[in-house]
Enzyme design. Sequence first.
Site, PDB file in Angstrom:
ATOM      1  N   TRP A 188       3.135   7.845  -2.283  1.00  0.00           N
ATOM      2  CA  TRP A 188       4.577   7.961  -2.565  1.00  0.00           C
ATOM      3  C   TRP A 188       4.780   8.878  -3.772  1.00  0.00           C
ATOM      4  CZ3 TRP A 188       7.614   6.884  -6.827  1.00  0.00           C
ATOM      5  CH2 TRP A 188       8.988   6.778  -6.621  1.00  0.00           C
ATOM      6  N   LEU A 200      10.650 -21.017  -3.793  1.00  0.00           N
ATOM      7  CA  LEU A 200       9.622 -20.105  -3.269  1.00  0.00           C
ATOM      8  C   LEU A 200       8.306 -20.226  -4.049  1.00  0.00           C
ATOM      9  CD1 LEU A 200       8.995 -17.467  -1.489  1.00  0.00           C
ATOM     10  CD2 LEU A 200       9.573 -16.199  -3.556  1.00  0.00           C
ATOM     11  N   TRP A 229     -11.308  -1.998  -9.042  1.00  0.00           N
ATOM     12  CA  TRP A 229     -12.000  -1.631 -10.288  1.00  0.00           C
ATOM     13  C   TRP A 229     -12.644  -0.254 -10.168  1.00  0.00           C
ATOM     14  CZ3 TRP A 229     -10.988  -4.351 -14.433  1.00  0.00           C
ATOM     15  CH2 TRP A 229     -10.658  -5.705 -14.308  1.00  0.00           C
ATOM     16  N   GLY A 245       0.332   5.431  -4.416  1.00  0.00           N
ATOM     17  CA  GLY A 245      -0.218   6.727  -4.825  1.00  0.00           C
ATOM     18  C   GLY A 245       0.363   7.851  -3.984  1.00  0.00           C
ATOM     19  N   ASP A 304       0.840  -1.206   0.000  1.00  0.00           N
ATOM     20  CA  ASP A 304       0.000   0.000   0.000  1.00  0.00           C
ATOM     21  C   ASP A 304       0.877   1.259   0.000  1.00  0.00           C
ATOM     22  OD1 ASP A 304      -2.274   1.532   0.082  1.00  0.00           O
ATOM     23  OD2 ASP A 304      -2.655   1.236   2.210  1.00  0.00           O
ATOM     24  N   GLY A 305       0.340   2.301  -0.596  1.00  0.00           N
ATOM     25  CA  GLY A 305       1.008   3.608  -0.513  1.00  0.00           C
ATOM     26  C   GLY A 305       1.689   4.063  -1.792  1.00  0.00           C
ATOM     27  N   HIS A 355       3.085   3.115  -8.879  1.00  0.00           N
ATOM     28  CA  HIS A 355       2.908   1.689  -9.195  1.00  0.00           C
ATOM     29  C   HIS A 355       4.152   1.148  -9.920  1.00  0.00           C
ATOM     30  CE1 HIS A 355      -1.067   2.135  -7.734  1.00  0.00           C
ATOM     31  NE2 HIS A 355      -1.571   2.724  -8.797  1.00  0.00           N
ATOM     32  N   ARG A 377       1.554  -4.924   6.151  1.00  0.00           N
ATOM     33  CA  ARG A 377       0.931  -3.880   5.337  1.00  0.00           C
ATOM     34  C   ARG A 377       1.813  -2.638   5.417  1.00  0.00           C
ATOM     35  NH1 ARG A 377      -5.263  -2.303   4.345  1.00  0.00           N
ATOM     36  NH2 ARG A 377      -4.877  -0.583   2.937  1.00  0.00           N
TER      37      ARG A 377
HETATM   38  C1  FPP Z   1      -1.654   0.282  -3.357  1.00  0.00           C
HETATM   39  O1  FPP Z   1      -1.232   1.604  -3.456  1.00  0.00           O
HETATM   40  C2  FPP Z   1      -1.108  -0.529  -4.404  1.00  0.00           C
HETATM   41  C3  FPP Z   1      -1.840  -1.124  -5.397  1.00  0.00           C
HETATM   42  C4  FPP Z   1      -3.293  -0.965  -5.527  1.00  0.00           C
HETATM   43  C5  FPP Z   1      -1.216  -1.931  -6.448  1.00  0.00           C
HETATM   44  C6  FPP Z   1       0.065  -2.637  -6.121  1.00  0.00           C
HETATM   45  C7  FPP Z   1       0.712  -2.961  -7.405  1.00  0.00           C
HETATM   46  C8  FPP Z   1       2.036  -2.968  -7.651  1.00  0.00           C
HETATM   47  C9  FPP Z   1       3.055  -2.772  -6.614  1.00  0.00           C
HETATM   48  C10 FPP Z   1       2.546  -3.177  -9.028  1.00  0.00           C
HETATM   49  C11 FPP Z   1       2.041  -4.370  -9.774  1.00  0.00           C
HETATM   50  C12 FPP Z   1       2.295  -5.654  -9.101  1.00  0.00           C
HETATM   51  C13 FPP Z   1       2.830  -6.760  -9.686  1.00  0.00           C
HETATM   52  C14 FPP Z   1       2.884  -8.059  -8.953  1.00  0.00           C
HETATM   53  C15 FPP Z   1       3.386  -6.702 -11.033  1.00  0.00           C
HETATM   54  P1  FPP Z   1      -2.321   2.735  -3.605  1.00  0.00           P
HETATM   55  O2  FPP Z   1      -2.432   3.087  -5.040  1.00  0.00           O
HETATM   56  O3  FPP Z   1      -3.601   2.315  -2.958  1.00  0.00           O
HETATM   57  O4  FPP Z   1      -1.650   3.903  -2.810  1.00  0.00           O
HETATM   58  P2  FPP Z   1      -2.382   5.040  -1.975  1.00  0.00           P
HETATM   59  O5  FPP Z   1      -3.118   4.365  -0.855  1.00  0.00           O
HETATM   60  O6  FPP Z   1      -1.233   5.853  -1.493  1.00  0.00           O
HETATM   61  O7  FPP Z   1      -3.270   5.774  -2.913  1.00  0.00           O
END
Ligand code: FPP
Length: 247
Positions: A23, A129, A67, A21, A18-19, A35, A186
Amino acid sequence: MPGIDPDKVPHHVAIIMDGNGRWAKARGLPRTAGHHAGVERVREAVRTAREAGIANLTLFAFSSENWNRPKEEVQDLMGLLRFFIRRDLAELHKQNVRVRVIGCRETIQSDIRPLLIEAEERTVANTGLVLAIAFNYGARDELTRAMRAIAVGVAEGRIDPATITEADIDCHLDTAAMPDPDLVIRTSGEQRLSNFLLWQSAYSEFVFMPCYWPDFDRAAFHEALAEYGRRNRRFGALAAPGLAVGQ
Ligand code: FPP
Protein backbone atom coordinates in the site's frame (compact mmCIF):
# COMPACT_ATOMS: atom_id res chain seq x y z
CA MET A 1 -26.24 -4.39 10.46
CA PRO A 2 -27.55 -3.64 6.93
CA GLY A 3 -27.56 -6.65 4.62
CA ILE A 4 -26.24 -9.16 7.19
CA ASP A 5 -28.58 -11.76 8.68
CA PRO A 6 -28.00 -11.61 12.47
CA ASP A 7 -28.06 -15.45 12.57
CA LYS A 8 -25.08 -15.49 10.23
CA VAL A 9 -22.79 -13.24 12.21
CA PRO A 10 -19.61 -15.21 13.03
CA HIS A 11 -18.74 -15.61 16.71
CA HIS A 12 -15.05 -15.25 16.02
CA VAL A 13 -13.36 -13.44 13.13
CA ALA A 14 -9.59 -13.65 12.74
CA ILE A 15 -7.79 -11.31 10.36
CA ILE A 16 -4.40 -11.51 8.68
CA MET A 17 -3.74 -7.82 8.10
CA ASP A 18 -1.56 -7.98 4.99
CA GLY A 19 -0.41 -5.48 2.39
CA ASN A 20 0.76 -2.49 4.41
CA GLY A 21 4.11 -2.42 2.62
CA ARG A 22 2.58 -2.66 -0.87
CA TRP A 23 0.00 0.00 0.00
CA ALA A 24 2.83 2.37 0.96
CA LYS A 25 4.99 1.46 -2.05
CA ALA A 26 2.10 2.18 -4.43
CA ARG A 27 2.05 5.71 -2.99
CA GLY A 28 5.81 6.21 -3.03
CA LEU A 29 5.87 6.15 0.78
CA PRO A 30 8.12 4.22 3.18
CA ARG A 31 6.75 0.84 4.36
CA THR A 32 6.29 2.23 7.85
CA ALA A 33 3.68 4.67 6.48
CA GLY A 34 1.63 1.60 5.54
CA HIS A 35 1.82 0.24 9.09
CA HIS A 36 0.79 3.63 10.50
CA ALA A 37 -2.21 3.78 8.15
CA GLY A 38 -2.94 0.18 9.21
CA VAL A 39 -3.43 1.19 12.84
CA GLU A 40 -6.36 3.41 11.84
CA ARG A 41 -7.95 0.36 10.18
CA VAL A 42 -7.38 -1.65 13.36
CA ARG A 43 -9.56 0.91 15.19
CA GLU A 44 -12.16 0.78 12.43
CA ALA A 45 -12.20 -3.05 12.45
CA VAL A 46 -12.84 -3.03 16.22
CA ARG A 47 -15.72 -0.57 15.75
CA THR A 48 -17.20 -2.61 12.90
CA ALA A 49 -16.91 -5.89 14.82
CA ARG A 50 -18.70 -4.37 17.83
CA GLU A 51 -21.47 -2.95 15.67
CA ALA A 52 -21.92 -6.30 13.91
CA GLY A 53 -22.22 -8.18 17.20
CA ILE A 54 -19.08 -10.26 16.65
CA ALA A 55 -17.97 -11.64 20.02
CA ASN A 56 -14.28 -12.29 19.28
CA LEU A 57 -11.86 -10.54 16.94
CA THR A 58 -8.27 -11.73 16.54
CA LEU A 59 -5.79 -9.56 14.65
CA PHE A 60 -2.40 -10.80 13.42
CA ALA A 61 -0.18 -7.83 14.26
CA PHE A 62 3.34 -9.35 14.36
CA SER A 63 4.36 -12.88 13.49
CA SER A 64 7.26 -14.82 14.94
CA GLU A 65 8.72 -14.68 11.40
CA ASN A 66 8.51 -10.86 11.24
CA TRP A 67 11.77 -10.65 13.21
CA ASN A 68 13.48 -11.31 9.86
CA ARG A 69 12.50 -7.83 8.64
CA PRO A 70 14.92 -4.89 8.74
CA LYS A 71 15.62 -3.76 12.30
CA GLU A 72 14.03 -0.31 11.77
CA GLU A 73 10.76 -1.86 10.57
CA VAL A 74 10.66 -4.27 13.55
CA GLN A 75 11.25 -1.30 15.88
CA ASP A 76 8.48 0.64 14.17
CA LEU A 77 5.99 -2.24 14.58
CA MET A 78 6.93 -2.59 18.27
CA GLY A 79 6.50 1.18 18.65
CA LEU A 80 3.07 1.04 17.04
CA LEU A 81 1.85 -1.61 19.46
CA ARG A 82 3.20 0.43 22.38
CA PHE A 83 1.51 3.55 21.00
CA PHE A 84 -1.77 1.70 20.33
CA ILE A 85 -1.99 0.31 23.85
CA ARG A 86 -1.03 3.60 25.49
CA ARG A 87 -3.40 5.65 23.36
CA ASP A 88 -6.37 3.32 22.89
CA LEU A 89 -6.55 1.21 26.06
CA ALA A 90 -8.75 3.64 28.00
CA GLU A 91 -11.20 3.90 25.10
CA LEU A 92 -11.28 0.11 24.57
CA HIS A 93 -11.95 -0.32 28.28
CA LYS A 94 -14.76 2.24 28.11
CA GLN A 95 -16.24 0.27 25.22
CA ASN A 96 -16.28 -2.85 27.44
CA VAL A 97 -13.68 -4.55 25.18
CA ARG A 98 -11.61 -7.31 26.75
CA VAL A 99 -8.05 -7.30 25.41
CA ARG A 100 -6.03 -10.49 25.14
CA VAL A 101 -2.58 -10.85 23.69
CA ILE A 102 -1.60 -14.15 22.11
CA GLY A 103 1.91 -15.17 21.12
CA CYS A 104 5.24 -15.75 22.82
CA ARG A 105 5.95 -13.22 25.57
CA GLU A 106 9.53 -14.29 26.28
CA THR A 107 11.27 -12.81 23.27
CA ILE A 108 9.51 -9.44 23.07
CA GLN A 109 11.07 -6.25 24.36
CA SER A 110 10.94 -6.11 28.13
CA ASP A 111 9.25 -2.68 28.22
CA ILE A 112 6.33 -3.96 26.11
CA ARG A 113 5.56 -6.93 28.38
CA PRO A 114 4.14 -4.85 31.27
CA LEU A 115 1.97 -2.93 28.79
CA LEU A 116 0.47 -6.18 27.51
CA ILE A 117 -0.16 -7.36 31.06
CA GLU A 118 -1.75 -4.01 31.93
CA ALA A 119 -4.04 -4.20 28.86
CA GLU A 120 -5.16 -7.69 29.81
CA GLU A 121 -5.56 -7.08 33.53
CA ARG A 122 -7.39 -3.78 33.23
CA THR A 123 -9.97 -5.22 30.83
CA VAL A 124 -10.24 -8.76 32.22
CA ALA A 125 -13.75 -8.28 33.62
CA ASN A 126 -15.14 -6.65 30.47
CA THR A 127 -17.99 -8.53 28.84
CA GLY A 128 -18.08 -7.04 25.35
CA LEU A 129 -15.92 -7.82 22.34
CA VAL A 130 -12.84 -9.96 23.04
CA LEU A 131 -10.00 -8.41 21.06
CA ALA A 132 -7.07 -10.81 20.76
CA ILE A 133 -3.91 -9.21 19.42
CA ALA A 134 -1.56 -11.81 17.97
CA PHE A 135 1.85 -10.37 18.67
CA ASN A 136 5.08 -12.35 18.25
CA TYR A 137 2.68 -15.12 17.32
CA GLY A 138 3.32 -18.22 15.24
CA ALA A 139 0.99 -21.21 15.35
CA ARG A 140 3.79 -23.78 15.30
CA ASP A 141 5.47 -21.97 18.17
CA GLU A 142 2.14 -21.90 20.06
CA LEU A 143 1.66 -25.64 19.49
CA THR A 144 5.25 -26.35 20.54
CA ARG A 145 4.77 -24.39 23.78
CA ALA A 146 1.48 -26.23 24.41
CA MET A 147 3.12 -29.61 23.83
CA ARG A 148 5.97 -28.73 26.17
CA ALA A 149 3.48 -27.77 28.90
CA ILE A 150 1.58 -31.02 28.42
CA ALA A 151 4.85 -33.01 28.43
CA VAL A 152 5.77 -31.39 31.76
CA GLY A 153 2.36 -32.46 33.11
CA VAL A 154 3.01 -36.01 31.96
CA ALA A 155 6.52 -36.04 33.46
CA GLU A 156 5.14 -34.79 36.78
CA GLY A 157 2.40 -37.43 36.74
CA ARG A 158 -0.47 -34.87 36.56
CA ILE A 159 -1.49 -35.85 33.01
CA ASP A 160 -2.14 -39.37 31.79
CA PRO A 161 -1.07 -39.46 28.11
CA ALA A 162 -3.78 -42.04 27.30
CA THR A 163 -6.55 -39.62 28.28
CA ILE A 164 -5.35 -36.46 26.49
CA THR A 165 -8.23 -35.04 24.45
CA GLU A 166 -8.53 -32.30 21.84
CA ALA A 167 -10.08 -30.13 24.56
CA ASP A 168 -6.93 -30.61 26.69
CA ILE A 169 -4.83 -29.36 23.79
CA ASP A 170 -7.20 -26.43 23.25
CA CYS A 171 -6.80 -25.28 26.81
CA HIS A 172 -3.00 -25.23 26.54
CA LEU A 173 -3.11 -22.91 23.53
CA ASP A 174 -2.82 -19.11 23.79
CA THR A 175 -6.46 -18.90 22.64
CA ALA A 176 -7.71 -21.07 25.55
CA ALA A 177 -11.42 -20.46 26.21
CA MET A 178 -11.95 -18.62 22.92
CA PRO A 179 -14.13 -20.33 20.31
CA ASP A 180 -12.39 -21.38 17.09
CA PRO A 181 -12.55 -18.73 14.38
CA ASP A 182 -15.60 -19.18 12.14
CA LEU A 183 -14.10 -16.82 9.61
CA VAL A 184 -10.48 -16.04 8.71
CA ILE A 185 -9.99 -12.98 6.51
CA ARG A 186 -6.73 -12.17 4.75
CA THR A 187 -6.27 -8.91 2.90
CA SER A 188 -3.93 -8.07 0.01
CA GLY A 189 -4.99 -10.92 -2.30
CA GLU A 190 -2.49 -13.43 -0.87
CA GLN A 191 -4.07 -16.81 -0.20
CA ARG A 192 -2.02 -18.36 2.59
CA LEU A 193 -2.43 -19.03 6.29
CA SER A 194 1.19 -18.07 7.11
CA ASN A 195 1.42 -19.98 10.39
CA PHE A 196 -1.71 -18.33 11.84
CA LEU A 197 -4.11 -20.28 14.11
CA LEU A 198 -3.30 -23.63 12.43
CA TRP A 199 -5.09 -25.77 15.02
CA GLN A 200 -8.00 -23.41 15.58
CA SER A 201 -8.84 -22.85 11.89
CA ALA A 202 -9.50 -26.54 11.10
CA TYR A 203 -13.10 -25.73 10.09
CA SER A 204 -12.90 -21.99 9.47
CA GLU A 205 -14.21 -20.33 6.36
CA PHE A 206 -11.57 -18.31 4.51
CA VAL A 207 -12.26 -15.04 2.74
CA PHE A 208 -9.42 -13.48 0.78
CA MET A 209 -9.95 -9.79 0.13
CA PRO A 210 -8.11 -8.14 -2.78
CA CYS A 211 -7.52 -4.83 -0.97
CA TYR A 212 -4.44 -3.96 1.09
CA TRP A 213 -4.99 -3.72 4.86
CA PRO A 214 -4.90 0.13 4.97
CA ASP A 215 -7.87 0.05 2.54
CA PHE A 216 -9.86 -2.51 4.54
CA ASP A 217 -12.64 -0.22 5.68
CA ARG A 218 -16.06 -0.89 7.18
CA ALA A 219 -17.57 -1.61 3.74
CA ALA A 220 -14.85 -4.19 2.98
CA PHE A 221 -15.43 -5.85 6.38
CA HIS A 222 -19.17 -5.99 5.61
CA GLU A 223 -18.38 -7.53 2.22
CA ALA A 224 -16.32 -10.28 3.89
CA LEU A 225 -19.14 -10.92 6.39
CA ALA A 226 -21.68 -11.11 3.57
CA GLU A 227 -19.48 -13.64 1.74
CA TYR A 228 -19.26 -15.69 4.95
CA GLY A 229 -23.05 -15.57 5.22
CA ARG A 230 -23.33 -17.23 1.80
CA ARG A 231 -21.13 -20.18 2.79
CA ASN A 232 -22.59 -23.56 3.69
CA ARG A 233 -20.64 -24.98 6.63
CA ARG A 234 -20.69 -28.75 6.98
CA PHE A 235 -17.88 -29.58 9.43
CA GLY A 236 -17.04 -32.78 7.55
CA ALA A 237 -20.64 -34.02 7.34
CA LEU A 238 -22.65 -34.25 4.10
CA ALA A 239 -25.05 -31.58 5.17
CA ALA A 240 -25.74 -29.78 8.38
CA PRO A 241 -29.50 -29.71 8.80
CA GLY A 242 -30.46 -27.05 11.27
CA LEU A 243 -26.87 -25.91 11.57
CA ALA A 244 -26.81 -22.37 10.30
CA VAL A 245 -23.61 -20.69 9.26
CA GLY A 246 -22.09 -19.03 12.29
CA GLN A 247 -22.77 -22.04 14.49
C1 FPP B 1 1.51 -6.97 6.90
O1 FPP B 1 1.84 -6.07 5.89
C2 FPP B 1 1.28 -6.30 8.15
C3 FPP B 1 2.06 -6.45 9.27
C4 FPP B 1 3.26 -7.30 9.30
C5 FPP B 1 1.79 -5.73 10.51
C6 FPP B 1 0.37 -5.35 10.80
C7 FPP B 1 0.41 -4.27 11.80
C8 FPP B 1 -0.43 -3.22 11.88
C9 FPP B 1 -1.62 -3.07 11.04
C10 FPP B 1 -0.18 -2.13 12.86
C11 FPP B 1 0.04 -2.52 14.29
C12 FPP B 1 -1.07 -3.29 14.88
C13 FPP B 1 -1.66 -3.03 16.08
C14 FPP B 1 -2.66 -3.98 16.66
C15 FPP B 1 -1.34 -1.82 16.82
P1 FPP B 1 3.22 -6.25 5.15
O2 FPP B 1 4.20 -5.32 5.75
O3 FPP B 1 3.63 -7.69 5.16
O4 FPP B 1 2.85 -5.79 3.70
P2 FPP B 1 3.46 -6.32 2.34
O5 FPP B 1 3.12 -7.77 2.23
O6 FPP B 1 2.74 -5.48 1.34
O7 FPP B 1 4.92 -6.05 2.38
